[in-house]
Design an enzyme around this catalytic site. Structure first.
Site, mmCIF file in Angstrom:
data_model
loop_
_atom_site.group_PDB
_atom_site.id
_atom_site.type_symbol
_atom_site.label_atom_id
_atom_site.label_comp_id
_atom_site.label_asym_id
_atom_site.label_seq_id
_atom_site.Cartn_x
_atom_site.Cartn_y
_atom_site.Cartn_z
ATOM 1 N N HIS A 288 -30.473 32.936 -60.575
ATOM 2 C CA HIS A 288 -29.212 32.914 -59.833
ATOM 3 C C HIS A 288 -29.368 32.027 -58.594
ATOM 4 O O HIS A 288 -28.538 31.157 -58.330
ATOM 5 C CB HIS A 288 -28.807 34.335 -59.446
ATOM 6 C CG HIS A 288 -27.696 34.401 -58.438
ATOM 7 N ND1 HIS A 288 -26.393 34.102 -58.747
ATOM 8 C CD2 HIS A 288 -27.705 34.705 -57.109
ATOM 9 C CE1 HIS A 288 -25.646 34.224 -57.658
ATOM 10 N NE2 HIS A 288 -26.411 34.586 -56.644
ATOM 11 N N ASP B 105 -16.109 1.010 -53.841
ATOM 12 C CA ASP B 105 -16.913 1.926 -54.661
ATOM 13 C C ASP B 105 -18.175 2.271 -53.872
ATOM 14 O O ASP B 105 -18.315 1.884 -52.714
ATOM 15 C CB ASP B 105 -17.287 1.263 -56.011
ATOM 16 C CG ASP B 105 -17.527 2.298 -57.103
ATOM 17 O OD1 ASP B 105 -18.363 3.191 -56.880
ATOM 18 O OD2 ASP B 105 -16.877 2.227 -58.168
ATOM 19 N N TRP C 111 -36.279 32.381 -55.837
ATOM 20 C CA TRP C 111 -35.917 30.952 -55.798
ATOM 21 C C TRP C 111 -36.893 30.144 -54.954
ATOM 22 O O TRP C 111 -36.982 28.926 -55.070
ATOM 23 C CB TRP C 111 -34.474 30.765 -55.309
ATOM 24 C CG TRP C 111 -34.312 30.711 -53.814
ATOM 25 C CD1 TRP C 111 -34.211 31.773 -52.974
ATOM 26 C CD2 TRP C 111 -34.249 29.538 -52.994
ATOM 27 N NE1 TRP C 111 -34.096 31.337 -51.678
ATOM 28 C CE2 TRP C 111 -34.110 29.962 -51.656
ATOM 29 C CE3 TRP C 111 -34.290 28.166 -53.242
ATOM 30 C CZ2 TRP C 111 -34.031 29.086 -50.583
ATOM 31 C CZ3 TRP C 111 -34.208 27.289 -52.165
ATOM 32 C CH2 TRP C 111 -34.074 27.751 -50.860
ATOM 33 N N SER D 72 -32.736 12.986 -58.423
ATOM 34 C CA SER D 72 -31.292 12.721 -58.422
ATOM 35 C C SER D 72 -30.738 12.769 -56.998
ATOM 36 O O SER D 72 -29.960 11.905 -56.581
ATOM 37 C CB SER D 72 -30.603 13.756 -59.309
ATOM 38 O OG SER D 72 -29.241 13.822 -59.026
ATOM 39 N N SER D 73 -31.167 13.786 -56.241
ATOM 40 C CA SER D 73 -30.670 13.935 -54.862
ATOM 41 C C SER D 73 -31.096 12.760 -53.993
ATOM 42 O O SER D 73 -30.321 12.270 -53.174
ATOM 43 C CB SER D 73 -31.229 15.206 -54.222
ATOM 44 O OG SER D 73 -30.562 16.314 -54.708
ATOM 45 N N HIS E 185 -35.846 24.896 -44.862
ATOM 46 C CA HIS E 185 -34.879 25.107 -43.786
ATOM 47 C C HIS E 185 -33.919 23.937 -43.608
ATOM 48 O O HIS E 185 -32.708 24.154 -43.535
ATOM 49 C CB HIS E 185 -35.499 25.539 -42.460
ATOM 50 C CG HIS E 185 -34.433 26.171 -41.636
ATOM 51 N ND1 HIS E 185 -33.998 27.453 -41.840
ATOM 52 C CD2 HIS E 185 -33.609 25.645 -40.713
ATOM 53 C CE1 HIS E 185 -32.973 27.706 -41.059
ATOM 54 N NE2 HIS E 185 -32.713 26.632 -40.349
ATOM 55 N N GLU F 109 -32.996 22.230 -45.935
ATOM 56 C CA GLU F 109 -32.142 22.418 -47.123
ATOM 57 C C GLU F 109 -30.935 23.309 -46.799
ATOM 58 O O GLU F 109 -29.830 23.090 -47.287
ATOM 59 C CB GLU F 109 -32.990 23.032 -48.247
ATOM 60 C CG GLU F 109 -32.217 23.546 -49.459
ATOM 61 C CD GLU F 109 -31.628 22.451 -50.316
ATOM 62 O OE1 GLU F 109 -31.990 21.280 -50.108
ATOM 63 O OE2 GLU F 109 -30.791 22.767 -51.180
ATOM 64 N N TYR G 275 -29.404 23.370 -44.063
ATOM 65 C CA TYR G 275 -28.420 22.527 -43.371
ATOM 66 C C TYR G 275 -27.840 21.468 -44.299
ATOM 67 O O TYR G 275 -26.704 21.038 -44.110
ATOM 68 C CB TYR G 275 -29.045 21.916 -42.103
ATOM 69 C CG TYR G 275 -29.252 23.018 -41.099
ATOM 70 C CD1 TYR G 275 -28.184 23.485 -40.345
ATOM 71 C CD2 TYR G 275 -30.467 23.662 -40.993
ATOM 72 C CE1 TYR G 275 -28.333 24.550 -39.490
ATOM 73 C CE2 TYR G 275 -30.632 24.740 -40.142
ATOM 74 C CZ TYR G 275 -29.563 25.174 -39.390
ATOM 75 O OH TYR G 275 -29.713 26.250 -38.562
ATOM 76 N N SER H 222 -13.897 20.105 -40.833
ATOM 77 C CA SER H 222 -13.459 19.249 -39.728
ATOM 78 C C SER H 222 -12.371 18.261 -40.162
ATOM 79 O O SER H 222 -11.719 17.650 -39.313
ATOM 80 C CB SER H 222 -14.641 18.466 -39.156
ATOM 81 O OG SER H 222 -15.623 19.355 -38.724
ATOM 82 N N HIS I 285 -39.578 30.551 -39.144
ATOM 83 C CA HIS I 285 -38.860 31.820 -38.916
ATOM 84 C C HIS I 285 -38.633 32.556 -40.240
ATOM 85 O O HIS I 285 -38.249 33.717 -40.232
ATOM 86 C CB HIS I 285 -37.547 31.610 -38.150
ATOM 87 C CG HIS I 285 -36.490 30.850 -38.868
ATOM 88 N ND1 HIS I 285 -35.616 30.008 -38.224
ATOM 89 C CD2 HIS I 285 -36.147 30.787 -40.161
ATOM 90 C CE1 HIS I 285 -34.790 29.478 -39.096
ATOM 91 N NE2 HIS I 285 -35.091 29.937 -40.279
ATOM 92 N N HIS I 286 -38.869 31.857 -41.364
ATOM 93 C CA HIS I 286 -38.806 32.532 -42.669
ATOM 94 C C HIS I 286 -40.097 33.285 -42.959
ATOM 95 O O HIS I 286 -40.199 33.935 -43.988
ATOM 96 C CB HIS I 286 -38.571 31.506 -43.783
ATOM 97 C CG HIS I 286 -37.262 30.785 -43.664
ATOM 98 N ND1 HIS I 286 -36.098 31.248 -44.232
ATOM 99 C CD2 HIS I 286 -36.930 29.637 -43.026
ATOM 100 C CE1 HIS I 286 -35.113 30.411 -43.959
ATOM 101 N NE2 HIS I 286 -35.587 29.425 -43.223
ATOM 102 N N THR J 112 -24.292 24.812 -32.904
ATOM 103 C CA THR J 112 -23.411 25.446 -33.892
ATOM 104 C C THR J 112 -22.220 26.092 -33.187
ATOM 105 O O THR J 112 -21.083 26.003 -33.653
ATOM 106 C CB THR J 112 -24.186 26.496 -34.719
ATOM 107 O OG1 THR J 112 -25.416 25.918 -35.139
ATOM 108 C CG2 THR J 112 -23.398 26.925 -35.933
ATOM 109 N N LYS K 207 -19.613 23.622 -32.350
ATOM 110 C CA LYS K 207 -18.766 23.282 -33.485
ATOM 111 C C LYS K 207 -17.663 24.318 -33.678
ATOM 112 O O LYS K 207 -16.484 23.978 -33.814
ATOM 113 C CB LYS K 207 -19.601 23.210 -34.769
ATOM 114 C CG LYS K 207 -20.348 21.912 -34.889
ATOM 115 C CD LYS K 207 -21.062 21.828 -36.211
ATOM 116 C CE LYS K 207 -21.552 20.420 -36.437
ATOM 117 N NZ LYS K 207 -20.492 19.432 -36.573
ATOM 118 N N ARG L 129 -34.881 43.788 -51.104
ATOM 119 C CA ARG L 129 -34.201 42.914 -52.048
ATOM 120 C C ARG L 129 -35.069 42.750 -53.294
ATOM 121 O O ARG L 129 -36.232 43.160 -53.296
ATOM 122 C CB ARG L 129 -33.897 41.561 -51.395
ATOM 123 C CG ARG L 129 -35.120 40.816 -50.960
ATOM 124 C CD ARG L 129 -34.799 39.618 -50.095
ATOM 125 N NE ARG L 129 -34.282 38.498 -50.849
ATOM 126 C CZ ARG L 129 -34.393 37.209 -50.465
ATOM 127 N NH1 ARG L 129 -35.013 36.909 -49.329
ATOM 128 N NH2 ARG L 129 -33.878 36.245 -51.192
#
Lengths: 69, 529
Positions: free
Chosen positions: B81, B110, B146, B173-174, B257, B259, B261, B272, B306-307, B332, B335, B454
């Site tokens: 998932h 293009d 994951w 690809s990315s 991390h 990722e 963002y 925006s 922090h993870h 943040t 924003k 979890r």
């Protein structure tokens, strides 16, 4: 014929540093921002940004060192 | 933004007549709109596959005790998932938006590298096939979460190899997509469109693309090391061989991390664009939005650990990452303040895109605050690996990224299809989504604070009520998404003709093109004043 592009006035390192500090906070006065947009080059901003990030990390490390000692 | 277009679009719809028709059009296409559509369809498909797995998770957790799945299979469900939603649904959806919108918003015909663009997309279906087919190999799909932490990932069966190859391909690809986006934005802007005149969606994608180029190779390195540990006798993450499993976590989160963002900055960009259009006011603090986005991007590289507060790092390390993480709240917050200030005294209407944008601000901010709570190391030690974390990142990723994707889809559907979508259906979709989303994920805060871990298929009896509520909410949320599909299909098939600019307050370049947008956007670049 294209009009000659006026040479833009160069900003000093201090101006770049102030612009980057404002960017870290995310707040900038409109007049100052418009001045930045004309005077600062992308290279100046990137270099100031990298130096700013290093100073930011070092100041956090110093703060942490001070607290844990 | 004012623009003068000199391009004649009278023959716009026939311009692809000389290209292959049918399936070959889609396989060989180099057109940014076709490729954008392919990305979005791919993403929607993966969203439903990932959603189906989520239904499997919530069905099992509806009541305590094991109901449907073996614990091993439950772990596969949670892992897949996560992987499918992150790499298959959210990221490709934003690349789809980038493909459709960036050339139109900067006045380009293009993307810069049209053939590479085709290749970037067509790498994804085989990668997805590898990932999903891992369910059918001996031992089942990856089940290490994951984050594929070592040593779990170094010990699993052939499924992990499929997962690793899938991630490699998706990463390639990315990276190609990002190089394309950066080159397009830096080189193909219309005359007069300076960097600081670019729409904010383009800005956020420029910064996101740099983040992707910086961190996808890090992920590739981490999973390659897992691969060589598994098959080629290396011991990067094997403590018995002198390696360190915690090093995997450091490398993974140095990717992971930023990722986070990567998955939220384009969402900020979409919101925006939407809010000024429906508030009928220019975006408040455009420059500070650009600055804040850059600032968030830089900070995202120095907060990864922090993870990992619970891995036993020294107090100095915990303090550093705690302070750095908390400071991200500043840009943040700027924003969120700017979005609200844009709405202030605006002449607002609440069509579906605006509803999703407002929903985004409201619910994403809750996710941001719980993130701030988790940033506090001593609190995180308590909440680590509990449902509080699950609640937090779903508030950020579902109510953040996904709601912004919905907002953007409804906002630009008239431009993409030439038809207006069904407003009533869209509003139903919004209200059911936001209500069921909160029914699903809000109780998870309580579950986590009460100590429910979890990634477990069974739980103690005191967690039963909130789990039942969450499962009912999840089913409702899942079913509500069928309304989205219905709305999109209905709009693609027909409906009231959309004018070139259906939203009064929208002022970016794509709205100067007719609806549907012609096959080639700006053959003659517009001049931006």
């Amino acid at each position: 014929m294209a009009e000659p592009v006026p040479e833009r006035p160069k900003a000093g390192p201090l101006e770049a540093a102030i612009a980057v500090c404002s960017a870290f906070l995310g707040i900038r006065r409109r007049a100052a921002y418009e001045k930045d947009a004309v005077r600062l080059t992308p290279v100046q901003v990137i270099v100031a940004g990298i130096i700013g990030a290093v100073i930011f990390v070092l100041s956090l490390v110093t703060l942490v060192h001070f607290i844990t000692s | 933004m004012e623009a003068v277009t000199t391009h004649d679009h009278a023959h716009g719809h026939d311009e692809h007549a000389h290209h292959p028709a049918g399936i070959m059009r889609w396989i060989t296409t180099t057109n940014h709109k076709d490729i954008g559509t392919l990305y979005l369809i791919f993403s929607l498909t993966m969203f439903f596959i990932g959603g189906l797995l989520a239904m499997g998770i919530r069905a099992e957790l509806f009541q305590p005790g094991l109901q449907y799945w073996r614990p091993e299979f439950f772990n596969q469900l949670t892992t897949m998932h996560g992987l499918i939603m992150v790499f298959g649904a959210i990221m490709p959806a934003f690349v789809g938006f980038a493909n459709w919108q960036i050339p139109m918003m900067i006045g380009a015909p293009d993307m810069a590298f049209a053939r590479m663009n085709n290749w970037s997309f067509w790498l994804l279906p085989p990668a997805a096939l590898l990932l999903v087919s891992s369910f059918f190999v001996p031992g089942g799909a990856p089940a290490a979460g994951w984050t594929i932490y070592a040593p779990l990932s170094t010990q699993m069966g052939p499924d992990m190899d499929l997962g690793i190859f899938a991630l490699h391909i998706m990463g390639a690809s990315s990276i190609m997509g990002s190089i394309n986006i950066v080159t397009t934005i830096l080189n193909m802007r219309a005359p007069g469109m300076t960097l600081m005149k670019m729409p904010l969606f383009v800005w956020t994608w420029l910064i996101t693309a740099y983040l992707l180029i910086a961190v996808m190779p890090v992920l590739a390195g981490a999973i390659t090391m897992v691969l060589t540990d598994r098959h080629f006798g290396t011991n990067f993450f094997n403590a018995a061989g002198g390696g360190d499993p915690v090093m995997f976590q450091h490398i993974f989160w140095f990717f992971g991390h930023p990722e986070v963002y990567i998955m939220i900055l384009p969402a900020f960009g979409i919101v925006s664009q939407v809010i000024p259009a429906f508030a009928r006011k220019p975006l408040f603090g455009y420059a500070s939005m650009v600055y804040a986005t850059s600032s968030i991007a830089i900070l995202s590289f120095i907060v990864w650990a922090h993870h990992m507060f619970a891995t036993g790092m020294p107090a100095a390390g915990q303090l550093f990452f705690m302070y750095a993480t908390m400071l991200i709240a500043v840009p943040t917050g700027v924003k969120v303040f700017n979005w609200i200030a844009t709405m202030w005294k605006g002449s607002m209407t609440f069509e579906t895109p605006m509803l999703f944008a407002c929903g985004f601000i409201f619910v994403f901010t809750i996710g941001g605050f719980t993130g701030l709570i988790l940033a506090i190391a001593p609190v995180d030690i308590q909440a680590q690996d509990t449902y509080y974390v699950v609640a937090h990142f779903h508030y950020v990723l579902v109510a953040g990224s996904l709601f912004a994707i919905f907002a953007g889809t409804y906002f630009w559907l008239p431009k993409w299809t030439g038809h207006m979508y069904d407003e009533a259906l869209g509003k139903w979709h919004f209200w059911l989504s936001i209500i069921f989303f909160n029914i699903t994920f809000f109780p998870m805060h309580f579950l986590g604070l009460a100590g429910m871990p979890r990634r477990v298929p069974d739980y103690a009896l005191q967690f039963a009520d909130f789990n039942m509520i969450a499962s009912i909410g999840a089913l409702g949320f899942g079913l509500s998404q069928l309304l989205f599909v219905a709305c999109v299909i209905k709009c693609a098939k027909g409906g009231a003709a959309a004018p070139a600019k259906p939203w009064e307050g929208a002022d970016t370049l794509e709205w100067t093109l007719p609806s549907p947008a012609p096959y080639h956007s700006f053959e003659t670049p517009p001049v931006v004043k």
